[in-house]
Design an enzyme around this catalytic site. Structure first.
Site, PDB file in Angstrom:
ATOM      1  N   GLY A   1       0.790  -1.222   0.000  1.00 24.99           N
ATOM      2  CA  GLY A   1       0.000   0.000   0.000  1.00 24.99           C
ATOM      3  C   GLY A   1       0.817   1.263   0.000  1.00 24.99           C
ATOM      4  N   CYS A   2       2.143   1.198  -0.286  1.00 24.73           N
ATOM      5  CA  CYS A   2       2.956   2.411  -0.241  1.00 24.73           C
ATOM      6  C   CYS A   2       2.525   3.356  -1.345  1.00 24.73           C
ATOM      7  CB  CYS A   2       4.418   2.051  -0.390  1.00 24.73           C
ATOM      8  SG  CYS A   2       5.510   3.459  -0.260  1.00 24.73           S
ATOM      9  N   GLY A   3       2.250   4.616  -1.005  1.00 23.89           N
ATOM     10  CA  GLY A   3       1.751   5.557  -1.989  1.00 23.89           C
ATOM     11  C   GLY A   3       2.793   6.478  -2.555  1.00 23.89           C
TER      12      GLY A   3
END
Length: 271
Positions: free
Chosen positions: A108-110
């Site tokens: 989920g790293c943005g």
């Protein structure tokens, strides 16, 4: 097609003893977002609703302004992961070259791997929609979202993003092991269903970070409701972009930080 949850044998060690268990656990795979033959980002994600994920990523990152600018989309599985292959209209393909970035990070790293600090806090458009939400809907929004989280019920390890419309409750929701991914999937699903993003609010099972504000604003959604805390920088961005932010929405209450004019209590706006 890979499954979003798999069964896994294990040993549960508790104060009253040990026992063998068989649990449903969320799966995650590398998903590459490929535009016009070039990979823009690789993220670990739940292998479900990937067309929604791809469309939502393209919209929320500003790669396209409308989904019809994606001329073709196909999901291609490999032994090492999955590709979401998209071909864009000519004008969007040209603009894409100015925003090239490579992303390989944790779940989920943005923002990992983004090209510059300036890109991390890119200018946002202003959300001007005149949405009105009843305070009681906001207070119970995250409770209502619980009824739309089958992957969480299976695994207790997935985030959700829902779309709340006034008087209708949660009308659409998406889940993923990554909170950013869940929101991208929701944005893509709104486009696929023909639902106006300006007609409701995002409801999150996570905190409110910079990237969650950016994605919500880029999609044209005027309000964001979250079960947990916002960051100070996220609130600064939300205030400047005209986004309503309600946080700590649980237990029948919430904190309101930005643009309270969209929240009403009976006939009065909450200010």
């Amino acid at each position: 097609m890979r499954q979003a949850a798999i069964s896994q044998a294990g040993l549960s060690v508790q104060r009253d003893g040990r026992r063998a268990v068989l649990r449903s656990l969320p799966d995650e795979v590398p998903v590459a977002m490929v535009f016009n033959g070039t990979t823009q980002a690789v993220m670990m994600a739940s292998p479900a609703d990937l067309c929604d994920f791809a469309r939502g990523f393209a919209r929320s990152e500003g790669i396209v302004e409308t989904v019809d600018q994606i001329e073709t989309l196909e999901i291609v599985e490999h032994d090492a992961g999955i590709e979401a292959r998209m071909w864009l209209a000519d004008d969007r393909g040209a603009q894409l070259k100015a925003r090239r970035r490579a992303l390989l990070g944790p779940v989920g790293c943005g923002l990992c791997g983004i090209d510059s600090l300036e890109a991390a806090l890119r200018p946002l458009p202003c959300v001007t929609a005149s949405l009105h939400l009843d305070a009681s809907e906001v207070a119970h929004a995250t409770d209502a979202l619980r009824a739309h989280q089958p992957l969480h019920d299976q695994t207790h390890a997935a985030h959700a993003a829902g779309f709340l419309q006034p008087g209708q409750g949660i009308v659409l929701a998406r889940e993923d092991v990554g909170r950013h991914n869940a929101l991208d999937k929701l944005i893509g699903a709104l486009d696929a269903r023909g639902l106006d993003p300006a007609s409701g609010a995002v409801v999150l099972t996570s905190r409110v970070s910079v990237e969650m504000v950016q994605k919500t604003v880029m999609a044209g959604i005027p309000a964001l409701i979250a079960v947990s805390a916002p960051t100070a920088q996220a609130l600064r961005l939300a205030q400047d972009a005209g986004l309503t932010v309600a946080a700590f929405a649980r237990g029948g209450g919430f904190d309101l930080y930005a643009h309270p004019e969209r929240i009403i209590d009976g006939e009065r706006h909450v200010v």
